[in-house]
Design a protein around this motif. Sequence first.
Motif, PDB file in Angstrom:
ATOM      1  N   PRO A 117       0.781  -1.246  -0.083  1.00  0.00           N
ATOM      2  CA  PRO A 117      -0.025   0.138  -0.077  1.00  0.00           C
ATOM      3  C   PRO A 117       0.815   1.357  -0.070  1.00  0.00           C
ATOM      4  O   PRO A 117       0.562   2.327  -0.467  1.00  0.00           O
ATOM      5  CB  PRO A 117      -0.913  -0.114   1.153  1.00  0.00           C
ATOM      6  CG  PRO A 117      -0.884  -1.602   1.734  1.00  0.00           C
ATOM      7  CD  PRO A 117       0.414  -2.136   1.003  1.00  0.00           C
ATOM      8  N   GLN A 118       2.115   1.166   0.796  1.00  0.00           N
ATOM      9  CA  GLN A 118       2.765   2.519   0.654  1.00  0.00           C
ATOM     10  C   GLN A 118       3.631   2.679  -0.441  1.00  0.00           C
ATOM     11  O   GLN A 118       4.652   3.526  -0.560  1.00  0.00           O
ATOM     12  CB  GLN A 118       3.518   2.765   2.053  1.00  0.00           C
ATOM     13  CG  GLN A 118       2.604   2.866   3.335  1.00  0.00           C
ATOM     14  CD  GLN A 118       3.321   3.015   4.629  1.00  0.00           C
ATOM     15  OE1 GLN A 118       4.439   2.159   4.758  1.00  0.00           O
ATOM     16  NE2 GLN A 118       3.080   3.510   5.548  1.00  0.00           N
ATOM     17  N   GLY A 119       3.692   1.797  -1.316  1.00  0.00           N
ATOM     18  CA  GLY A 119       4.500   1.983  -2.495  1.00  0.00           C
ATOM     19  C   GLY A 119       5.522   0.816  -2.621  1.00  0.00           C
ATOM     20  O   GLY A 119       6.189   0.443  -1.482  1.00  0.00           O
ATOM     21  N   PHE A 155       9.005   2.133  -0.819  1.00  0.00           N
ATOM     22  CA  PHE A 155       9.206   2.173   0.445  1.00  0.00           C
ATOM     23  C   PHE A 155       9.530   0.895   0.984  1.00  0.00           C
ATOM     24  O   PHE A 155      10.347   0.508   1.854  1.00  0.00           O
ATOM     25  CB  PHE A 155       7.853   2.690   0.773  1.00  0.00           C
ATOM     26  CG  PHE A 155       7.668   2.748   2.335  1.00  0.00           C
ATOM     27  CD1 PHE A 155       8.267   3.594   3.206  1.00  0.00           C
ATOM     28  CD2 PHE A 155       7.085   1.595   3.011  1.00  0.00           C
ATOM     29  CE1 PHE A 155       8.030   3.406   4.553  1.00  0.00           C
ATOM     30  CE2 PHE A 155       6.623   1.319   4.222  1.00  0.00           C
ATOM     31  CZ  PHE A 155       7.366   2.417   5.017  1.00  0.00           C
ATOM     32  N   PHE A 156       8.768  -0.130   0.336  1.00  0.00           N
ATOM     33  CA  PHE A 156       8.923  -1.541   0.912  1.00  0.00           C
ATOM     34  C   PHE A 156      10.478  -1.986   0.319  1.00  0.00           C
ATOM     35  O   PHE A 156      10.909  -2.617   1.445  1.00  0.00           O
ATOM     36  CB  PHE A 156       7.748  -2.393   0.066  1.00  0.00           C
ATOM     37  CG  PHE A 156       7.797  -3.814   0.482  1.00  0.00           C
ATOM     38  CD1 PHE A 156       7.141  -4.082   1.793  1.00  0.00           C
ATOM     39  CD2 PHE A 156       8.348  -4.887   0.098  1.00  0.00           C
ATOM     40  CE1 PHE A 156       7.055  -5.405   2.214  1.00  0.00           C
ATOM     41  CE2 PHE A 156       8.592  -6.038   0.384  1.00  0.00           C
ATOM     42  CZ  PHE A 156       7.890  -6.510   1.530  1.00  0.00           C
ATOM     43  N   ARG A 157      10.917  -1.947  -0.515  1.00  0.00           N
ATOM     44  CA  ARG A 157      12.168  -2.116  -1.055  1.00  0.00           C
ATOM     45  C   ARG A 157      13.147  -1.666  -0.271  1.00  0.00           C
ATOM     46  O   ARG A 157      14.273  -2.534   0.089  1.00  0.00           O
ATOM     47  CB  ARG A 157      12.199  -1.908  -2.648  1.00  0.00           C
ATOM     48  CG  ARG A 157      13.688  -2.636  -3.281  1.00  0.00           C
ATOM     49  CD  ARG A 157      14.114  -2.251  -4.571  1.00  0.00           C
ATOM     50  NE  ARG A 157      14.355  -0.532  -4.505  1.00  0.00           N
ATOM     51  CZ  ARG A 157      15.682  -0.485  -4.246  1.00  0.00           C
ATOM     52  NH1 ARG A 157      16.454  -1.156  -3.553  1.00  0.00           N
ATOM     53  NH2 ARG A 157      15.821   0.902  -4.305  1.00  0.00           N
ATOM     54  N   THR A 158      13.254  -0.410   0.092  1.00  0.00           N
ATOM     55  CA  THR A 158      14.385   0.104   0.825  1.00  0.00           C
ATOM     56  C   THR A 158      14.360  -0.449   2.307  1.00  0.00           C
ATOM     57  O   THR A 158      15.523  -0.576   2.952  1.00  0.00           O
ATOM     58  CB  THR A 158      14.116   1.715   0.896  1.00  0.00           C
ATOM     59  OG1 THR A 158      12.641   2.075   1.210  1.00  0.00           O
ATOM     60  CG2 THR A 158      14.460   2.126  -0.323  1.00  0.00           C
ATOM     61  N   ARG A 159      13.169  -0.623   2.991  1.00  0.00           N
ATOM     62  CA  ARG A 159      13.105  -1.112   4.143  1.00  0.00           C
ATOM     63  C   ARG A 159      13.674  -2.742   4.275  1.00  0.00           C
ATOM     64  O   ARG A 159      14.172  -3.009   5.164  1.00  0.00           O
ATOM     65  CB  ARG A 159      11.709  -1.150   4.703  1.00  0.00           C
ATOM     66  CG  ARG A 159      11.311   0.504   4.957  1.00  0.00           C
ATOM     67  CD  ARG A 159      10.310   0.717   5.812  1.00  0.00           C
ATOM     68  NE  ARG A 159      10.408  -0.060   7.165  1.00  0.00           N
ATOM     69  CZ  ARG A 159       9.632   0.106   8.143  1.00  0.00           C
ATOM     70  NH1 ARG A 159       8.284   0.594   7.927  1.00  0.00           N
ATOM     71  NH2 ARG A 159       9.434  -0.587   9.169  1.00  0.00           N
ATOM     72  N   LEU A 160      13.139  -3.357   3.202  1.00  0.00           N
ATOM     73  CA  LEU A 160      13.445  -4.749   3.179  1.00  0.00           C
ATOM     74  C   LEU A 160      14.865  -4.973   2.976  1.00  0.00           C
ATOM     75  O   LEU A 160      15.706  -5.635   3.563  1.00  0.00           O
ATOM     76  CB  LEU A 160      12.750  -5.421   1.854  1.00  0.00           C
ATOM     77  CG  LEU A 160      13.228  -6.886   1.759  1.00  0.00           C
ATOM     78  CD1 LEU A 160      12.439  -7.721   2.755  1.00  0.00           C
ATOM     79  CD2 LEU A 160      12.365  -7.274   0.412  1.00  0.00           C
ATOM     80  N   HIS A 161      15.564  -4.129   1.988  1.00  0.00           N
ATOM     81  CA  HIS A 161      16.910  -4.045   1.894  1.00  0.00           C
ATOM     82  C   HIS A 161      17.763  -3.821   3.082  1.00  0.00           C
ATOM     83  O   HIS A 161      18.947  -4.494   3.503  1.00  0.00           O
ATOM     84  CB  HIS A 161      17.166  -2.920   0.780  1.00  0.00           C
ATOM     85  CG  HIS A 161      18.714  -3.327   0.182  1.00  0.00           C
ATOM     86  ND1 HIS A 161      19.142  -4.230  -0.640  1.00  0.00           N
ATOM     87  CD2 HIS A 161      19.663  -2.321   0.372  1.00  0.00           C
ATOM     88  CE1 HIS A 161      20.481  -4.142  -0.772  1.00  0.00           C
ATOM     89  NE2 HIS A 161      20.793  -2.889  -0.120  1.00  0.00           N
TER      90      HIS A 161
END
Length: 83
Positions: free
Chosen positions: A22-24, A27-33
Amino acid sequence: MSQRSRVVNLYKTLLHLGKDYPQGFEFFRTRLHRVFLKNKDETDPEKIEKMISHGNYIVKELEALYMLKKYRTLKRRYYNEQQ
């Protein structure tokens, strides 16, 4: 299957699931990385197993979130709320 391949597979799965976040995706990729880089030097097999199981739990939670979103969309689209 080795732990390394399981971790890589988990990362790829989470990255794929992040496309509908939902937040894009960015956003998800940077937090996951960031999370995977934080734990890259971990060598204790028990801790790694625990993190892999937690990652699999996150995968299931994301899938449930997306299914709920699809269900609500279909319900809103096909059932008229006239109460």
